[in-house]
Design an enzyme around this catalytic site. Structure first.
Site, short mmCIF file in Angstrom:
data_model
loop_
_atom_site.label_atom_id
_atom_site.label_comp_id
_atom_site.label_asym_id
_atom_site.label_seq_id
_atom_site.Cartn_x
_atom_site.Cartn_y
_atom_site.Cartn_z
N GLY A 1 3.02 5.82 -2.95
CA GLY A 1 4.14 6.65 -3.37
C GLY A 1 4.17 6.84 -4.87
N ALA B 1 0.83 -1.21 0.00
CA ALA B 1 0.00 0.00 0.00
C ALA B 1 0.86 1.25 0.00
CB ALA B 1 -0.94 -0.01 1.20
N ASP B 2 1.90 1.28 0.82
CA ASP B 2 2.78 2.45 0.89
C ASP B 2 3.51 2.68 -0.43
OD1 ASP B 2 3.03 3.24 3.99
OD2 ASP B 2 2.86 1.07 3.83
N LEU B 3 4.02 1.61 -1.00
CA LEU B 3 4.79 1.74 -2.23
C LEU B 3 3.91 2.20 -3.39
CD1 LEU B 3 6.96 -1.49 -1.86
CD2 LEU B 3 7.61 0.86 -1.30
#
Length: 407
Positions: free
Chosen positions: A181, A176-178
């Site tokens: 980003g 999710a974070d990647l």
């Protein structure tokens, strides 16, 4: 766009872009890392004496994070306490000459510090602010603590991964974070480009949540539920859309994935297997037929792959034009000839670790070549260059800020 900085000859398609990163841990810093890869001047702001908590993440060697080397490569790391009046003033001086600001705090945080978007655009009307948060800048969950693992589950993605008779499985990477980003980079650069092209007269806020990029990739499941009210089955890989597409074991106990999911590649697979009769088998004639009888088809292919070594199998499939490949483990990718030929993993000298293998810059650009100029630096490594060089502070002003722990 901003002028090139004094940092050693940046290259890449975004070398004229100036970015201020006020973000911690994964999503925002990953966005900054991609922009820095493509040549942008990324000034990463960290708390004096503390730094980004990501610096403490595992794996480590001698107390130093191995991941920091890649996450902060090509960035100019400075320290600045944004909660102070002097810190706020220095930040806004940087914003005056910037194109894009990245932040990933809980909604409302930068407003409490007195550096919200309205304050930024007062000193730079064309500034673009990319905001990454767990659940977005509005809605009933806007203030909910947002970390990648629960956001992934919230998106609907985690429920699809694993086995139907067991608990769902979270991805082994900060997916999710990647992805957030990446979406922040696309949204931020698109907004800056709109200003450059004259399509937009002023900057804007780009609102990225952790969960919505994953919602975007669930388009098939969402459309299916919308029309057919079909809830997807939890499975280790999707077999409900096209078949055959599965992982099979070889004679030498290796694994190969075969993705013959179109009619043409399915026909090629039967030729490679020397089983033309499968084309006339009523269970396997069309893709819907094969999906319905996927277990039987997987069993037939399993029996065939078990007679061949991994290398033999992949060579046969490659020669037959069937999409397939080995399931590489980490030691495999380090010795793989294609990885080596494309320099997918690059050796870079690190002051503590020595020669460190890290992912190269992707994608490759034929004209605007990108380079890894330096790996992640220490806390405040570029303080003098940015504050004295970019902002023109005197030695006395700089030393006073250090004394007051503003930087």
């Amino acid at each position: 766009m901003a002028n090139l900085t004094k940092e050693s000859k940046r290259t890449g398609p975004l070398k004229s872009l100036k970015v201020i990163e006020i973000a911690n841990v994964v999503a925002g810093p990953f966005a900054g890392s991609l922009l820095a890869d493509y040549g942008a001047d990324v000034i990463k702001i960290e708390m004096p004496g503390v730094g980004d908590p990501f610096r403490q993440f595992l794996p480590q060697k001698d107390g130093e994070s191995l991941r920091w080397a890649t996450m902060a490569r090509n960035k100019r790391c400075v320290t600045l306490d944004l909660r102070t009046e002097k810190g706020k003033d220095l930040f806004l001086q940087l914003v005056k000459d910037a194109d894009l600001v990245l932040e990933n705090f809980r909604p409302g945080t930068i407003e409490k510090w007195g550096i919200g978007f309205d304050v930024m655009k007062a000193v730079n009307p064309k500034i673009v602010l990319a905001r990454i948060s767990g659940y977005g800048q509005d809605g009933p969950y806007r203030e909910k603590a947002g970390f990648g693992t629960p956001a992934t589950a919230y998106s609907g993605y985690t429920a699809l991964q694993g086995y139907e008779d067991r608990a769902p499985v979270s991805p082994p990477v900060a997916l999710a974070d990647l992805m957030a980003g990446m979406f922040a980079v696309m949204g931020g650069v698109s907004s800056v480009l709109a200003i450059i092209n004259g399509d937009q007269a002023k900057g804007q806020v780009v609102d990225v949540s952790l969960y919505e990029p994953l919602v975007r990739v669930l388009e098939s499941q969402i459309a299916d539920y919308s029309i057919n009210e079909t809830k997807p089955v939890r499975e280790p890989m999707s077999t409900s859309v096209a078949s055959p597409s599965y992982i099979h074991k070889t004679k030498d106990n290796k694994w190969v994935i075969i993705g013959a999911s179109t009619q043409k590649t399915w026909e090629r697979l039967t030729e490679v297997m020397e089983m033309p009769e499968l084309l006339k088998d009523p269970r396997f004639i069309t893709n819907p037929d094969r999906v319905k009888h996927n277990d039987q088809l997987v069993s037939i292919i399993d029996q065939w792959t078990a007679k061949l070594s991994m290398k033999e199998l992949v060579n046969l499939l490659d020669d037959g034009g069937v999409p397939a490949g080995p399931v590489n483990e980490m030691d495999d990718i380090f010795s793989d000839p294609h990885f080596i030929a494309r320099n997918s993993i690059k050796k870079v000298d690190h002051p503590i670790f020595g020669m460190l293998d890290i992912p190269n810059i992707f994608p490759k650009f034929s004209e605007t070549h990108c380079e890894i100029r330096h790996l992640g630096q220490g806390v405040g490594a570029f303080n003098e260059e940015v504050y004295k060089g970019d902002l023109g502070l005197s030695d006395e002003e700089y030393n006073q800020l250090m004394k007051e722990k503003i930087i």
